[in-house]
Design an enzyme around this catalytic site. Structure first.
Site, PDB file in Angstrom:
ATOM      1  N   PHE A 213       0.852  -1.184   0.000  1.00  0.00           N
ATOM      2  CA  PHE A 213       0.000   0.000   0.000  1.00  0.00           C
ATOM      3  C   PHE A 213       0.891   1.238   0.000  1.00  0.00           C
ATOM      4  CE2 PHE A 213      -1.503  -3.433   2.808  1.00  0.00           C
ATOM      5  CZ  PHE A 213      -2.250  -4.067   1.827  1.00  0.00           C
ATOM      6  N   ASP A 215       2.123   4.366   0.616  1.00  0.00           N
ATOM      7  CA  ASP A 215       1.835   5.456   1.553  1.00  0.00           C
ATOM      8  C   ASP A 215       3.078   6.342   1.683  1.00  0.00           C
ATOM      9  OD1 ASP A 215       3.549   3.765   2.912  1.00  0.00           O
ATOM     10  OD2 ASP A 215       2.581   4.079   4.850  1.00  0.00           O
ATOM     11  N   ASP A 283       4.314  -5.727   3.461  1.00  0.00           N
ATOM     12  CA  ASP A 283       3.903  -4.348   3.712  1.00  0.00           C
ATOM     13  C   ASP A 283       3.760  -4.086   5.215  1.00  0.00           C
ATOM     14  OD1 ASP A 283       2.399  -1.723   2.627  1.00  0.00           O
ATOM     15  OD2 ASP A 283       1.389  -2.497   4.389  1.00  0.00           O
TER      16      ASP A 283
HETATM   17  N1  56B Z   1       1.666   0.756   3.774  1.00  0.00           N
HETATM   18  C1  56B Z   1       0.867   0.880   4.813  1.00  0.00           C
HETATM   19  N2  56B Z   1       0.460   2.118   5.198  1.00  0.00           N
HETATM   20  C2  56B Z   1      -0.353   2.210   6.268  1.00  0.00           C
HETATM   21  C3  56B Z   1      -0.766   1.115   7.004  1.00  0.00           C
HETATM   22  C4  56B Z   1      -1.605   1.604   8.014  1.00  0.00           C
HETATM   23  C5  56B Z   1      -2.278   0.846   9.107  1.00  0.00           C
HETATM   24  N3  56B Z   1      -2.643  -0.462   8.770  1.00  0.00           N
HETATM   25  C6  56B Z   1      -3.151  -1.271   9.841  1.00  0.00           C
HETATM   26  C7  56B Z   1      -3.415  -2.630   9.460  1.00  0.00           C
HETATM   27  C8  56B Z   1      -2.994  -3.526  10.406  1.00  0.00           C
HETATM   28  C9  56B Z   1      -2.150  -2.922  11.363  1.00  0.00           C
HETATM   29  O1  56B Z   1      -2.433  -3.284  12.676  1.00  0.00           O
HETATM   30  C10 56B Z   1      -2.212  -1.429  11.013  1.00  0.00           C
HETATM   31  O2  56B Z   1      -2.744  -0.634  12.023  1.00  0.00           O
HETATM   32  C11 56B Z   1      -1.644   2.980   7.867  1.00  0.00           C
HETATM   33  N4  56B Z   1      -0.891   3.321   6.812  1.00  0.00           N
HETATM   34  C12 56B Z   1      -0.520   4.637   6.319  1.00  0.00           C
HETATM   35  O3  56B Z   1       0.579   5.108   7.099  1.00  0.00           O
HETATM   36  C13 56B Z   1       0.535   6.544   7.127  1.00  0.00           C
HETATM   37  C14 56B Z   1       0.306   7.017   8.536  1.00  0.00           C
HETATM   38  O4  56B Z   1       1.462   7.193   9.191  1.00  0.00           O
HETATM   39  P1  56B Z   1       1.501   8.118  10.526  1.00  0.00           P
HETATM   40  O5  56B Z   1       1.278   9.553  10.071  1.00  0.00           O
HETATM   41  O6  56B Z   1       2.858   7.855  11.089  1.00  0.00           O
HETATM   42  O7  56B Z   1       0.387   7.626  11.421  1.00  0.00           O
HETATM   43  C15 56B Z   1      -0.666   6.958   6.275  1.00  0.00           C
HETATM   44  O8  56B Z   1      -0.269   7.148   4.934  1.00  0.00           O
HETATM   45  C16 56B Z   1      -1.556   5.733   6.432  1.00  0.00           C
HETATM   46  O9  56B Z   1      -2.513   5.669   5.399  1.00  0.00           O
HETATM   47  C17 56B Z   1      -0.314  -0.191   6.626  1.00  0.00           C
HETATM   48  O10 56B Z   1      -0.629  -1.233   7.196  1.00  0.00           O
HETATM   49  N5  56B Z   1       0.498  -0.230   5.521  1.00  0.00           N
END
Ligand code: 56B
Length: 306
Positions: A213, A215, A283
């Site tokens: 994903f 991000d 990821d």
């Molecule tokens: N690639 C990727 N990006 C993810 C996640 C997740 C959360 N996934 C949940 C699923 C199961 C787990 O238990 C996680 O809680 C959020 N994000 C992204 O990160 C950024 C936020 O950063 P900060 O501002 O530091 O909070 C924002 O772009 C957000 O969209 C992920 O899994 N993969």
């Protein structure tokens, strides 16, 4: 997801600002060959989960707003996930389709117990309204019906989401080519799969088709691991915390090269370990590593897509 894979590969091979270092990929894959890291979904203990359709509604609302936390230094994804969880526990009808269509910015803030305007608050409200009205129009108000319509196919569910909900259409133009990234649509599928442990609403017979994903955390981790290299100009933009425009070459390359690099890591780990590893697993491992490294500098783009 085939379009996400093929168009990201095209960006990676035509990139001007980001390079993929294959030696870095080999190093990461080599380190994983004996034990493939597994990170539990909700390792943070912040999500709502009751094993039923309300959890699906919660995850869809969450992923409709799962973007751009960085403009507020104190705000992070955790606040959104746990704030929505608390709101739902206090009022089980908080995410009913008719209610979603009525929230205002100040009401959303109050729901999340956030003391000031959220970044891109108007967009978050607009997307909530879109989710409420389209769920009502086409899915009897329930995200669980949307998921059922996907017929246990992750690819079909992503197609359904992006065709019914314009706010999830995370695609852009790059050097005259259309590029698809679909971060929030794919993360919703991954969240279902993780939360329901591959059963019931989380059962997908093609979960391996999901990419990472794209991000703003994972690119920073891959750069730190020596998998991505930036041009001096892009490095300066990131280090100086300058905003990088949504849809700019730099931004598209950062995201698409991540997708491509994670696919390459996955292929190599699978080849040398003989065990199948999923991009979604890689990821979560990369992301969970990134969020505990506050010193990592990430790029800053105002975007509703991630
Ligand atoms: N690639 C990727 N990006 C993810 C996640 C997740 C959360 N996934 C949940 C699923 C199961 C787990 O238990 C996680 O809680 C959020 N994000 C992204 O990160 C950024 C936020 O950063 P900060 O501002 O530091 O909070 C924002 O772009 C957000 O969209 C992920 O899994 N993969």
């Amino acid at each position: 997801m085939e379009q996400v894979r093929s168009t990201s590969a095209w960006v990676a091979s035509n990139a001007s600002h980001v390079t993929i270092d294959y030696a870095g990929i080999e190093k990461v894959a080599e380190n994983m060959k004996d034990s493939i890291p597994k990170v539990e979904w909700d390792f943070e203990g912040i999500h709502y989960f009751d094993n039923g359709p309300l959890s699906v509604q919660y995850l869809f609302v969450l992923d409709a707003m799962n973007f751009c936390f960085w403009p507020d230094n104190d705000l992070s994804y955790d606040h959104l996930a746990s704030g929505l969880k608390a709101a739902l526990e206090a009022d089980k009808s908080a995410f009913d389709a008719d209610r979603l269509q009525k929230y205002t910015g100040p009401e959303l803030r109050k729901l999340l117990k956030w003391p000031r305007p959220l970044p891109l608050e108007d967009e978050r409200v607009r997307l909530l309204h879109e989710v409420g009205s389209e769920l009502e129009r086409s899915f009897d108000g329930k995200a669980s019906n949307l998921v059922k319509s996907g017929g246990k196919s992750a690819a079909r569910l992503v197609d359904l989401i992006t065709s019914h909900f314009p706010g999830f259409r995370d695609h852009t133009m790059y050097k005259g080519h259309q590029v698809f990234l679909y971060k929030r649509a794919q993360i919703f599928v991954a969240d279902l799969w993780g939360a329901f442990k591959g059963q019931d609403y989380g059962e997908f017979n093609d979960i391996s088709s999901i990419t990472m994903f794209a991000d703003y955390i994972v690119p920073a981790v891959l750069e730190q691991l020596g998998v991505l290299r930036y041009s001096p100009c892009l490095s300066n933009l990131i280090e100086s915390k300058s905003e990088i425009c949504s849809g700019s070459e730099e931004e598209v390359e950062l995201r698409a090269c991540c997708v491509y690099a994670v696919e390459k890591i996955r292929d190599l780990v699978t080849k040398i370990s003989g065990k199948q590893v999923l991009s979604v697993e890689l990821d979560l491992w990369l992301w969970s590593f990134g969020i505990v490294c506050p010193s990592l500098q990430h790029h800053r783009t105002l975007s509703i897509y991630y």
